[in-house]
Design a protein around this motif. Structure first.
Motif, PDB file in Angstrom:
ATOM      1  N   VAL A 112       0.851  -1.288  -0.141  1.00  0.00           N
ATOM      2  CA  VAL A 112      -0.143   0.062   0.178  1.00  0.00           C
ATOM      3  C   VAL A 112       0.844   1.205   0.147  1.00  0.00           C
ATOM      4  CG1 VAL A 112      -1.577   1.271   1.477  1.00  0.00           C
ATOM      5  CG2 VAL A 112      -2.115  -1.061   1.111  1.00  0.00           C
ATOM      6  N   ILE A 113       0.682   2.179  -0.859  1.00  0.00           N
ATOM      7  CA  ILE A 113       1.329   3.303  -0.963  1.00  0.00           C
ATOM      8  C   ILE A 113       0.502   4.545  -0.490  1.00  0.00           C
ATOM      9  CG2 ILE A 113       2.393   4.879  -2.670  1.00  0.00           C
ATOM     10  CD1 ILE A 113       3.716   2.514  -4.001  1.00  0.00           C
ATOM     11  N   THR A 114       0.852   5.259   0.289  1.00  0.00           N
ATOM     12  CA  THR A 114       0.098   6.601   0.575  1.00  0.00           C
ATOM     13  C   THR A 114       0.814   7.678   1.250  1.00  0.00           C
ATOM     14  OG1 THR A 114      -2.191   7.266   1.856  1.00  0.00           O
ATOM     15  CG2 THR A 114      -0.663   5.811   3.076  1.00  0.00           C
ATOM     16  N   LEU A 115       0.348   8.691   1.795  1.00  0.00           N
ATOM     17  CA  LEU A 115       0.823   9.745   2.325  1.00  0.00           C
ATOM     18  C   LEU A 115       1.300   9.472   3.696  1.00  0.00           C
ATOM     19  CD1 LEU A 115      -1.431  12.907   0.806  1.00  0.00           C
ATOM     20  CD2 LEU A 115       1.038  11.950   0.197  1.00  0.00           C
ATOM     21  N   LYS A 116       2.488   9.692   4.087  1.00  0.00           N
ATOM     22  CA  LYS A 116       2.993   9.789   5.591  1.00  0.00           C
ATOM     23  C   LYS A 116       2.027  10.637   6.559  1.00  0.00           C
ATOM     24  CE  LYS A 116       8.047   9.444   4.111  1.00  0.00           C
ATOM     25  NZ  LYS A 116       9.170  10.483   4.152  1.00  0.00           N
ATOM     26  N   SER A 117       1.432  11.700   5.948  1.00  0.00           N
ATOM     27  CA  SER A 117       0.758  12.468   7.007  1.00  0.00           C
ATOM     28  C   SER A 117      -0.485  11.676   7.140  1.00  0.00           C
ATOM     29  CB  SER A 117       0.421  13.806   6.204  1.00  0.00           C
ATOM     30  OG  SER A 117      -0.364  13.665   4.853  1.00  0.00           O
ATOM     31  N   ARG A 118      -0.900  10.751   6.432  1.00  0.00           N
ATOM     32  CA  ARG A 118      -2.409   9.819   6.593  1.00  0.00           C
ATOM     33  C   ARG A 118      -2.254   8.465   7.380  1.00  0.00           C
ATOM     34  NH1 ARG A 118      -6.155  10.165   1.567  1.00  0.00           N
ATOM     35  NH2 ARG A 118      -7.628   9.594   3.309  1.00  0.00           N
ATOM     36  N   LEU A 119      -0.985   8.506   7.746  1.00  0.00           N
ATOM     37  CA  LEU A 119      -0.542   7.096   8.286  1.00  0.00           C
ATOM     38  C   LEU A 119      -1.758   6.489   9.446  1.00  0.00           C
ATOM     39  CD1 LEU A 119       1.133   4.469   8.518  1.00  0.00           C
ATOM     40  CD2 LEU A 119       2.556   5.871   9.968  1.00  0.00           C
ATOM     41  N   ASN A 120      -2.084   7.495  10.057  1.00  0.00           N
ATOM     42  CA  ASN A 120      -2.972   7.292  11.402  1.00  0.00           C
ATOM     43  C   ASN A 120      -4.441   6.653  10.853  1.00  0.00           C
ATOM     44  OD1 ASN A 120      -1.259   8.120  13.422  1.00  0.00           O
ATOM     45  ND2 ASN A 120      -1.863  10.243  13.771  1.00  0.00           N
ATOM     46  N   GLU A 121      -4.759   6.831   9.819  1.00  0.00           N
ATOM     47  CA  GLU A 121      -5.870   6.423   9.062  1.00  0.00           C
ATOM     48  C   GLU A 121      -5.799   5.049   8.828  1.00  0.00           C
ATOM     49  OE1 GLU A 121      -7.727   9.035   6.057  1.00  0.00           O
ATOM     50  OE2 GLU A 121      -5.996  10.561   6.559  1.00  0.00           O
ATOM     51  N   PHE A 122      -4.450   4.706   8.504  1.00  0.00           N
ATOM     52  CA  PHE A 122      -4.154   3.162   8.204  1.00  0.00           C
ATOM     53  C   PHE A 122      -3.714   2.231   9.388  1.00  0.00           C
ATOM     54  CE2 PHE A 122      -3.916   5.721   4.474  1.00  0.00           C
ATOM     55  CZ  PHE A 122      -4.593   4.946   3.417  1.00  0.00           C
ATOM     56  N   LYS A 123      -3.489   3.108  10.459  1.00  0.00           N
ATOM     57  CA  LYS A 123      -3.073   2.072  11.616  1.00  0.00           C
ATOM     58  C   LYS A 123      -3.971   1.146  12.326  1.00  0.00           C
ATOM     59  CE  LYS A 123       0.640   4.887  13.513  1.00  0.00           C
ATOM     60  NZ  LYS A 123       1.068   5.857  14.514  1.00  0.00           N
ATOM     61  N   PRO A 124      -5.245   1.239  12.270  1.00  0.00           N
ATOM     62  CA  PRO A 124      -6.049   0.221  12.423  1.00  0.00           C
ATOM     63  C   PRO A 124      -6.112  -0.917  11.835  1.00  0.00           C
ATOM     64  CG  PRO A 124      -7.497   2.314  12.484  1.00  0.00           C
ATOM     65  CD  PRO A 124      -5.913   2.501  11.676  1.00  0.00           C
TER      66      PRO A 124
END
Length: 287
Positions: A112-124
């Motif tokens: 998965v490639i996404t923005l570092k700034s949005r990592l919290n949305e993916f942590k779950p």
């Protein structure tokens, strides 16, 4: 009428026959840097370009033509006409119309490639080992996944794509490039929240300043740590003959120069991992 018939016979004798298609190999590749670099100062210097040239030079009895297309178009061409592609993932569906070589390449798997700034949305959806569950992410979150038309990513990702073709959470990209446009969409925070891609693809885009160094790569739990790539040709007598020659040229080896060109764009922490699996899959050393 007799004179016309004689003229036809005469012309057939004096006019040379056209070059048979069997004597030409049409090589298809996507705009897929750093595997296949199709423009700029590094044009033709990707690891896929390197292997393609190696095979062309080793097959002087054939004429060689090169074509650029997305993977959807490449698959269509290989199904309908004689042609080959240097690096392809092997799937059951593709094996119905594509003749595959022995393995020629080992890639660290897609993630998965996404923005570092949005990592919290993916942590779950990320476990203690740092792997993300793509099934949980896609099925239980509203976030939208970007993919490239015709490309296969492996395992669970392909299953999700195949089973959700009409989902609004699946955004399909149709242009020749496989990740750049998707990454720019994510960077601009438009219609895509994350894309699926290889770590070396992302590293290339950042190194060339096509996108900003704002992205993170997250390995996918449901995928193996590596995937193998193969040369694929049309599945017929012609294709079987070409693949037989390719297997003889490669001879079960993972050539050092080929491997180095790939590792050049791997994150440093993944180079050792790549070496480990390469040794297991390609026990023969290059001459």
């Amino acid at each position: 009428m007799k004179h016309i018939f004689l003229i036809i016979i005469y012309l057939s004798l004096v006019i040379p026959a056209p070059v048979q298609a069997d004597n030409v190999i049409h090589w298809y590749h996507a705009d897929f840097p750093p595997s296949s670099i199709m423009c700029g100062e590094l044009k033709g210097k990707g690891h896929e370009n390197y292997l393609e040239k190696k095979l062309q030079n080793a097959l002087p009895e054939y004429k060689h033509a090169e074509h650029i297309a997305n993977y959807g178009r490449i698959l269509k061409q290989l199904a309908e006409t004689n042609g080959c592609c240097v690096t392809m993932m092997k799937t059951q569906d593709r094996e119905k119309f594509i003749e595959f070589s022995e393995p020629v390449m080992l890639y660290i798997s897609n993630g998965v490639i996404t923005l570092k700034s949005r990592l919290n949305e993916f942590k779950p959806f990320i476990d203690e080992q740092g792997f993300i569950s793509i099934a949980a992410l896609f099925n239980t979150s509203p976030m939208r996944m970007g993919i490239s038309k015709g490309r296969r990513y492996g395992g669970m990702v392909d299953k999700i794509v195949d089973n959700n073709k009409n989902s609004k959470k699946l955004i399909v990209h149709y242009k020749r490039d496989l990740l750049e446009t998707l990454a720019k969409n994510i960077q601009a925070e438009r219609t895509i929240d994350y894309a699926i891609g290889f770590p070396h693809e992302l590293q290339w885009l950042v190194s060339q300043s096509f996108v900003e160094d704002k992205f993170i790569f997250i390995p996918i739990r449901e995928l193996p740590e590596y995937v193998l790539s193969y040369v694929g040709c049309s599945k017929n007598k012609w294709g079987k003959r070409i693949i037989g020659k390719v297997n003889h040229i490669i001879n079960g080896q993972y050539e050092d120069e080929y491997k180095k060109k790939y590792q050049q764009y791997l994150p440093e922490k993944l180079i050792g991992v790549h070496e480990k699996y390469s040794t297991q899959v390609f026990p023969l050393k290059s001459n």
